[in-house]
Scaffold this motif. Structure first.
Motif, PDB file in Angstrom:
ATOM      1  N   GLU A  55       9.438  -5.060 -35.718  1.00 18.09           N
ATOM      2  CA  GLU A  55       8.908  -4.767 -37.049  1.00 18.09           C
ATOM      3  C   GLU A  55      10.005  -4.211 -37.947  1.00 18.09           C
ATOM      4  O   GLU A  55      10.047  -4.504 -39.143  1.00 18.09           O
ATOM      5  CB  GLU A  55       7.758  -3.772 -36.944  1.00 18.09           C
ATOM      6  N   ALA A  56      10.890  -3.413 -37.373  1.00 18.64           N
ATOM      7  CA  ALA A  56      11.977  -2.828 -38.159  1.00 18.64           C
ATOM      8  C   ALA A  56      12.877  -3.916 -38.739  1.00 18.64           C
ATOM      9  O   ALA A  56      13.325  -3.814 -39.887  1.00 18.64           O
ATOM     10  CB  ALA A  56      12.790  -1.872 -37.296  1.00 18.64           C
ATOM     11  N   ASP A  57      13.135  -4.961 -37.961  1.00 21.65           N
ATOM     12  CA  ASP A  57      13.952  -6.072 -38.459  1.00 21.65           C
ATOM     13  C   ASP A  57      13.265  -6.767 -39.627  1.00 21.65           C
ATOM     14  O   ASP A  57      13.895  -7.129 -40.622  1.00 21.65           O
ATOM     15  CB  ASP A  57      14.205  -7.094 -37.334  1.00 21.65           C
ATOM     16  N   LEU A  58      11.965  -6.964 -39.498  1.00 22.94           N
ATOM     17  CA  LEU A  58      11.212  -7.674 -40.536  1.00 22.94           C
ATOM     18  C   LEU A  58      11.050  -6.839 -41.804  1.00 22.94           C
ATOM     19  O   LEU A  58      11.047  -7.367 -42.917  1.00 22.94           O
ATOM     20  CB  LEU A  58       9.838  -8.067 -40.000  1.00 22.94           C
ATOM     21  N   LEU A  59      10.909  -5.541 -41.639  1.00 25.47           N
ATOM     22  CA  LEU A  59      10.671  -4.667 -42.792  1.00 25.47           C
ATOM     23  C   LEU A  59      11.892  -4.540 -43.702  1.00 25.47           C
ATOM     24  O   LEU A  59      11.778  -4.080 -44.839  1.00 25.47           O
ATOM     25  CB  LEU A  59      10.228  -3.278 -42.319  1.00 25.47           C
ATOM     26  N   LEU A  60      13.066  -4.945 -43.207  1.00 26.64           N
ATOM     27  CA  LEU A  60      14.250  -4.908 -44.063  1.00 26.64           C
ATOM     28  C   LEU A  60      14.070  -5.804 -45.288  1.00 26.64           C
ATOM     29  O   LEU A  60      14.556  -5.508 -46.366  1.00 26.64           O
ATOM     30  CB  LEU A  60      15.482  -5.359 -43.256  1.00 26.64           C
ATOM     31  N   LYS A  61      13.356  -6.914 -45.095  1.00 30.67           N
ATOM     32  CA  LYS A  61      13.114  -7.814 -46.222  1.00 30.67           C
ATOM     33  C   LYS A  61      12.282  -7.099 -47.295  1.00 30.67           C
ATOM     34  O   LYS A  61      12.565  -7.199 -48.495  1.00 30.67           O
ATOM     35  CB  LYS A  61      12.404  -9.080 -45.747  1.00 30.67           C
ATOM     36  N   GLU A  62      11.273  -6.361 -46.862  1.00 33.03           N
ATOM     37  CA  GLU A  62      10.435  -5.627 -47.811  1.00 33.03           C
ATOM     38  C   GLU A  62      11.204  -4.470 -48.438  1.00 33.03           C
ATOM     39  O   GLU A  62      11.111  -4.213 -49.637  1.00 33.03           O
ATOM     40  CB  GLU A  62       9.189  -5.090 -47.091  1.00 33.03           C
ATOM     41  N   GLU A  63      11.995  -3.793 -47.595  1.00 30.45           N
ATOM     42  CA  GLU A  63      12.754  -2.632 -48.078  1.00 30.45           C
ATOM     43  C   GLU A  63      13.732  -3.021 -49.186  1.00 30.45           C
ATOM     44  O   GLU A  63      13.881  -2.316 -50.184  1.00 30.45           O
ATOM     45  CB  GLU A  63      13.533  -2.002 -46.906  1.00 30.45           C
ATOM     46  N   LEU A  64      14.401  -4.154 -49.015  1.00 35.02           N
ATOM     47  CA  LEU A  64      15.441  -4.539 -49.956  1.00 35.02           C
ATOM     48  C   LEU A  64      14.967  -5.530 -51.016  1.00 35.02           C
ATOM     49  O   LEU A  64      15.750  -5.988 -51.837  1.00 35.02           O
ATOM     50  CB  LEU A  64      16.625  -5.144 -49.179  1.00 35.02           C
ATOM     51  N   ARG A  77      25.950  -1.893 -45.108  1.00 35.53           N
ATOM     52  CA  ARG A  77      24.745  -2.393 -44.449  1.00 35.53           C
ATOM     53  C   ARG A  77      24.753  -3.918 -44.378  1.00 35.53           C
ATOM     54  O   ARG A  77      23.773  -4.582 -44.681  1.00 35.53           O
ATOM     55  CB  ARG A  77      23.505  -1.902 -45.201  1.00 35.53           C
ATOM     56  N   LEU A  78      25.877  -4.454 -43.932  1.00 39.72           N
ATOM     57  CA  LEU A  78      26.016  -5.912 -43.861  1.00 39.72           C
ATOM     58  C   LEU A  78      24.940  -6.547 -43.003  1.00 39.72           C
ATOM     59  O   LEU A  78      24.344  -7.566 -43.370  1.00 39.72           O
ATOM     60  CB  LEU A  78      27.405  -6.270 -43.316  1.00 39.72           C
ATOM     61  N   ASP A  79      24.705  -5.949 -41.837  1.00 44.38           N
ATOM     62  CA  ASP A  79      23.714  -6.533 -40.929  1.00 44.38           C
ATOM     63  C   ASP A  79      22.319  -6.494 -41.544  1.00 44.38           C
ATOM     64  O   ASP A  79      21.561  -7.461 -41.470  1.00 44.38           O
ATOM     65  CB  ASP A  79      23.710  -5.768 -39.597  1.00 44.38           C
ATOM     66  N   ALA A  80      21.994  -5.382 -42.188  1.00 44.95           N
ATOM     67  CA  ALA A  80      20.675  -5.244 -42.806  1.00 44.95           C
ATOM     68  C   ALA A  80      20.488  -6.235 -43.943  1.00 44.95           C
ATOM     69  O   ALA A  80      19.441  -6.881 -44.066  1.00 44.95           O
ATOM     70  CB  ALA A  80      20.482  -3.817 -43.318  1.00 44.95           C
ATOM     71  N   THR A  81      21.502  -6.377 -44.792  1.00 47.62           N
ATOM     72  CA  THR A  81      21.365  -7.287 -45.924  1.00 47.62           C
ATOM     73  C   THR A  81      21.298  -8.739 -45.464  1.00 47.62           C
ATOM     74  O   THR A  81      20.601  -9.560 -46.059  1.00 47.62           O
ATOM     75  CB  THR A  81      22.533  -7.107 -46.920  1.00 47.62           C
ATOM     76  N   ALA A  82      22.017  -9.045 -44.387  1.00 45.06           N
ATOM     77  CA  ALA A  82      21.959 -10.406 -43.845  1.00 45.06           C
ATOM     78  C   ALA A  82      20.558 -10.712 -43.327  1.00 45.06           C
ATOM     79  O   ALA A  82      19.999 -11.787 -43.548  1.00 45.06           O
ATOM     80  CB  ALA A  82      22.991 -10.567 -42.731  1.00 45.06           C
ATOM     81  N   LYS A  83      19.966  -9.741 -42.621  1.00 50.16           N
ATOM     82  CA  LYS A  83      18.614  -9.938 -42.094  1.00 50.16           C
ATOM     83  C   LYS A  83      17.593 -10.039 -43.220  1.00 50.16           C
ATOM     84  O   LYS A  83      16.635 -10.815 -43.144  1.00 50.16           O
ATOM     85  CB  LYS A  83      18.243  -8.795 -41.145  1.00 50.16           C
ATOM     86  N   ALA A  84      17.787  -9.249 -44.259  1.00 50.12           N
ATOM     87  CA  ALA A  84      16.841  -9.259 -45.378  1.00 50.12           C
ATOM     88  C   ALA A  84      16.809 -10.620 -46.058  1.00 50.12           C
ATOM     89  O   ALA A  84      15.797 -11.013 -46.633  1.00 50.12           O
ATOM     90  CB  ALA A  84      17.200  -8.172 -46.385  1.00 50.12           C
ATOM     91  N   GLY A  85      17.918 -11.358 -45.981  1.00 49.70           N
ATOM     92  CA  GLY A  85      17.972 -12.666 -46.609  1.00 49.70           C
ATOM     93  C   GLY A  85      17.666 -13.801 -45.648  1.00 49.70           C
ATOM     94  O   GLY A  85      17.797 -14.969 -46.009  1.00 49.70           O
ATOM     95  N   SER A  86      17.243 -13.466 -44.433  1.00 52.76           N
ATOM     96  CA  SER A  86      17.002 -14.486 -43.406  1.00 52.76           C
ATOM     97  C   SER A  86      15.519 -14.777 -43.255  1.00 52.76           C
ATOM     98  O   SER A  86      14.668 -13.962 -43.608  1.00 52.76           O
ATOM     99  CB  SER A  86      17.575 -14.022 -42.067  1.00 52.76           C
ATOM    100  N   ARG A  87      15.243 -15.946 -42.668  1.00 51.94           N
ATOM    101  CA  ARG A  87      13.848 -16.343 -42.472  1.00 51.94           C
ATOM    102  C   ARG A  87      13.562 -16.790 -41.044  1.00 51.94           C
ATOM    103  O   ARG A  87      12.398 -16.949 -40.683  1.00 51.94           O
ATOM    104  CB  ARG A  87      13.484 -17.470 -43.435  1.00 51.94           C
ATOM    105  N   ASP A  91      18.171 -15.490 -36.786  1.00 49.44           N
ATOM    106  CA  ASP A  91      18.947 -14.706 -37.745  1.00 49.44           C
ATOM    107  C   ASP A  91      18.394 -13.296 -37.919  1.00 49.44           C
ATOM    108  O   ASP A  91      19.120 -12.378 -38.300  1.00 49.44           O
ATOM    109  CB  ASP A  91      18.961 -15.410 -39.104  1.00 49.44           C
ATOM    110  N   LEU A  92      17.109 -13.140 -37.663  1.00 47.84           N
ATOM    111  CA  LEU A  92      16.461 -11.838 -37.822  1.00 47.84           C
ATOM    112  C   LEU A  92      16.601 -10.944 -36.598  1.00 47.84           C
ATOM    113  O   LEU A  92      16.560  -9.726 -36.700  1.00 47.84           O
ATOM    114  CB  LEU A  92      14.971 -12.051 -38.107  1.00 47.84           C
TER     115      LEU A  92
END
Length: 218
Positions: A55-64, A77-87, A91-92
């Protein structure tokens, strides 16, 4: 002489909810909600674990989603921003996954969860193929063992082995997982050992040792 400890295989959930690397964001969320889990392994081939999406990985999209990061924060936060842009799951996911083997002890599994701050671990064999999943709640299952089962194990694995001659004078009672040992034994030097071994029995919450040495052995 120490009682045989429970292993991850004894408490793990064998039915595993997992996704493939190509699973999209919505499919992952739907899977988690349907099965009421907070993380899913990502598997490939015949069940080899590649990583875990939580859930933490998925919530990055909502957070950002509505928060535009500055350059410095993006770099931090390269890893976080990359995950936020992934589907897609591949990648997540967090990779490599923190895993545990079926034969691992429950304390080892608990330490891994605490160290890596995760709530569940994929259980894999030597080839990395998933065998099950173990959660925090699974590790607590041993404390649901019936009192009479605990009493029988303490008597068999502790009392009868340590005190073969005077064990019949030892009373073993268990109430709510708390073991009470009372009575007289021939070898008083073994009383602390008995308490330690009883405490090591899986599912025992606490031990009260009221054993005493027989007068002729004191």
């Amino acid at each position: 002489m120490t009682p045989q400890p429970f292993t991850v295989a004894d408490v793990m959930t064998k039915k595993v909810v997992a996704v493939l690397p190509g699973a999209d964001f919505k499919e992952i969320v739907t899977t988690m909600q349907r099965w009421k889990v907070t993380a899913v392994p990502v598997i490939a081939g015949e069940g080899r674990v590649l990583g875990v999406v939580s859930e933490a990985d998925l919530l990055l999209k909502e957070e950002l989603h509505d928060h535009r990061l500055g350059l410095v924060e993006q770099l931090r936060r390269l890893d976080a921003t990359a995950k936020a842009g992934s589907r897609r799951a591949e990648d997540l996911m967090t990779s490599p996954a923190v895993t545990v083997t079926p034969g691992a002890s429950l304390p080892r599994a608990a330490r891994l969860m605490a160290t890596h701050r995760v709530k569940r671990l994929p259980v894999v064999d030597a080839s990395g193929t998933i065998q099950g999943i173990v959660s925090r709640s699974d590790l607590l299952k041993v404390f649901l063992r019936p009192d009479d089962e605990l009493a029988a194990e303490v008597r068999r694995e502790v009392v009868e082995r340590l005190f073969p001659l005077s064990g019949q004078r030892v009373d073993v009672r268990v109430d709510g997982g708390v073991v009470v040992l009372s009575g007289q034994v021939r070898d008083g030097a073994l009383i602390p050992v008995a308490e330690r071994l009883a405490r090591a029995v899986e599912g025992v919450v606490d031990v009260r040792c009221d054993l005493t040495a027989a007068e002729d052995e004191a």
